[in-house]
Scaffold this motif. Structure first.
Motif, short mmCIF file in Angstrom:
data_model
loop_
_atom_site.label_atom_id
_atom_site.label_comp_id
_atom_site.label_asym_id
_atom_site.label_seq_id
_atom_site.Cartn_x
_atom_site.Cartn_y
_atom_site.Cartn_z
N ASP A 109 -3.67 -4.00 11.91
CA ASP A 109 -4.01 -3.39 13.33
C ASP A 109 -2.96 -4.40 14.54
N ARG A 110 -2.44 -5.28 14.06
CA ARG A 110 -1.86 -5.89 15.38
C ARG A 110 0.00 -5.41 15.38
N LEU A 111 0.24 -5.02 14.38
CA LEU A 111 1.56 -5.02 14.03
C LEU A 111 1.62 -3.17 14.85
N LEU A 112 0.96 -2.62 14.67
CA LEU A 112 0.63 -0.62 15.12
C LEU A 112 0.51 -1.74 17.23
N PRO A 169 9.65 2.01 4.15
CA PRO A 169 10.03 2.15 1.98
C PRO A 169 9.81 3.41 1.35
N ALA A 170 8.19 4.05 1.53
CA ALA A 170 7.61 4.88 1.10
C ALA A 170 9.06 6.04 1.23
N PRO A 171 10.06 7.15 -0.03
CA PRO A 171 10.10 7.78 0.99
C PRO A 171 8.81 9.31 0.85
N GLY A 172 9.80 9.77 1.88
CA GLY A 172 8.71 10.59 2.91
C GLY A 172 7.63 10.49 3.59
N TRP A 173 7.56 9.02 3.74
CA TRP A 173 6.31 8.51 4.44
C TRP A 173 7.08 8.01 5.82
N THR A 174 6.42 8.37 7.05
CA THR A 174 6.53 7.57 7.81
C THR A 174 5.09 6.36 8.13
N VAL A 175 5.75 5.69 8.84
CA VAL A 175 4.61 5.05 9.50
C VAL A 175 2.98 5.50 10.05
N ALA A 176 2.72 7.22 10.59
CA ALA A 176 1.49 7.66 10.66
C ALA A 176 0.97 8.54 9.27
N HIS A 177 2.15 8.37 8.08
CA HIS A 177 1.29 8.19 6.58
C HIS A 177 0.33 6.84 5.80
N GLN A 178 1.48 5.68 6.51
CA GLN A 178 0.89 4.89 6.00
C GLN A 178 -0.96 4.72 6.27
N GLU A 231 -4.93 -2.60 -0.85
CA GLU A 231 -4.20 -1.61 0.04
C GLU A 231 -3.59 -2.08 0.65
N THR A 232 -4.86 -1.85 1.86
CA THR A 232 -4.49 -2.81 3.16
C THR A 232 -3.36 -3.48 3.25
N TRP A 233 -3.19 -4.29 2.78
CA TRP A 233 -2.61 -5.38 2.42
C TRP A 233 -0.44 -5.33 2.00
N ALA A 234 -1.25 -4.03 0.77
CA ALA A 234 0.86 -3.28 0.44
C ALA A 234 1.22 -2.51 1.12
N HIS A 235 0.33 -1.50 2.17
CA HIS A 235 0.52 -0.71 3.26
C HIS A 235 1.29 -0.99 4.14
N GLY A 236 0.33 -2.18 4.54
CA GLY A 236 0.41 -2.95 5.85
C GLY A 236 2.06 -4.22 5.42
N TYR A 237 2.43 -4.06 4.58
CA TYR A 237 3.62 -4.68 3.91
C TYR A 237 5.06 -3.94 4.32
N ASP A 238 3.97 -2.37 3.91
CA ASP A 238 5.40 -1.98 3.69
C ASP A 238 5.52 -1.43 6.00
N LEU A 239 4.56 -1.82 6.13
CA LEU A 239 5.32 -1.12 8.20
C LEU A 239 5.45 -2.35 8.47
N ALA A 240 5.03 -3.80 8.26
CA ALA A 240 5.80 -5.15 8.20
C ALA A 240 7.73 -4.86 7.93
N ASP A 241 7.77 -4.50 6.47
CA ASP A 241 8.89 -4.29 6.71
C ASP A 241 10.02 -3.42 7.26
N GLN A 291 4.15 -3.16 -6.14
CA GLN A 291 5.64 -2.18 -6.58
C GLN A 291 5.88 -2.66 -5.70
N ARG A 292 5.77 -3.19 -4.08
CA ARG A 292 6.47 -3.41 -2.67
C ARG A 292 8.24 -3.81 -2.90
N ARG A 293 8.35 -5.20 -4.34
CA ARG A 293 9.53 -5.03 -4.53
C ARG A 293 9.56 -5.02 -6.00
N HIS A 294 10.96 -5.25 -6.32
CA HIS A 294 11.05 -5.02 -7.72
C HIS A 294 10.91 -5.95 -8.04
N ARG A 295 11.32 -6.44 -9.65
CA ARG A 295 10.97 -7.39 -10.11
C ARG A 295 12.34 -8.64 -10.18
#
Length: 268
Positions: free
Chosen positions: A19-22, A35-44, A139-149, A224-228
């Motif tokens: 929430d704070r990110l937004l 970073p997820a192809p085709g996904w905007t902040v709104a999609h996340q 899921e909240t953490w992972a998609h939050g990481y996408d938003l942070a990126d 799967q938020r970063r490559h090995r």
């Protein structure tokens, strides 16, 4: 019940982080690609809101959830999650954010009200209330990481990573099976360093197959938020090494993962 209450508190905390990110994001920013192809902040956010809604339905109306699940799987077994995110992302930012806030609150209250030992149907095996709460933290953490990126923010790791790491360990066999591989028979030793420097351990200490590294890096790997190649997670033993190539904590078909250097990959 004390465990569930603590998990729900941690889930609420992860929701507040996102929430704070937004907070200062203009409406135009909701259309920014993530970073997820085709996904905007709104999609996340739409994905988080849609999934909370589905989980709430599973908790409060099991027959209704079963009927809807059958319809979704029959119509589009591999794409219905993306469809849900796309449909809900059409909602303007202010009501979408309000919808997500209300949905995550309602789900937490519904999980809190479940009787001890209750199981909740889901798209994979049925879950306990605690497992459902843990999955929502992940899921909240992972998609939050996408938003942070997307927004150029580096999230502060917290002890909540232990929930995600625990799921990562528990889903080892699931990840092998998703990729058409036989899961190893023996347990692995997983030894991670938490954000506070304390060790987190799973499995027998003397196991021949070992995974070690920072808890944050392990969580970024299994979500799967970063490559090995970009992470300081190491494996001793061929089976442990293979696991790090296929690790996936989220349900659904095998994710494409991220390319090295924080490249784009599957949304999860």
């Amino acid at each position: 019940m004390a465990e569930l209450a603590a998990l729900l508190d941690d889930l609420a905390a992860e929701g507040r982080v996102v929430d704070r990110l937004l907070l200062d994001l203009p409406e135009s920013g909701w259309a920014a690609p993530t970073p997820a192809p085709g996904w905007t902040v709104a999609h996340q956010i739409a994905h988080l809101a849609w999934t909370d809604h589905q989980a709430l339905l599973a908790v409060t109306d099991p027959p209704g959830f079963a009927a809807q699940m059958a319809e979704l799987l029959a119509a589009d077994p591999l794409g219905f999650v993306d469809t849900g995110a796309r449909d809900w992302a059409r909602t303007p930012p202010v009501p979408l954010r309000a919808r997500w806030r209300q949905g995550r609150h309602d789900l937490a209250e519904a999980l809190r009200a479940l009787p001890p030992g209750a199981r909740v149907a889901w798209y994979g095996p049925p879950m306990s209330a605690a497992s459902m709460a843990t999955a929502r933290i992940m899921e909240t953490w992972a998609h939050g990481y996408d938003l942070a990126d997307t927004l150029g923010v580096v999230p502060e790791p917290t002890g909540n990573l232990r929930h995600i790491a625990h799921l990562g360990v528990r889903t080892r066999d699931f990840a092998f099976h998703l990729h058409g591989l036989d899961a190893p028979a023996e347990e692995f030793a997983v030894e991670l360093t938490g954000p506070d420097g304390q060790p987190w351990r799973w499995g027998p200490p003397g196991a021949a197959q070992r995974v070690t590294g920072p808890a944050l890096d392990f969580c970024l790997l299994v979500t799967q938020r970063r490559h090995r190649a970009d992470l300081a997670v190491t494996a001793d033993g061929p089976d442990a090494d293979r696991w790090l190539d296929v690790a996936q904590v989220f349900a659904g078909p095998p994710g494409a993962g991220r390319a090295p250097g924080r490249g784009a990959g599957g949304a999860a």
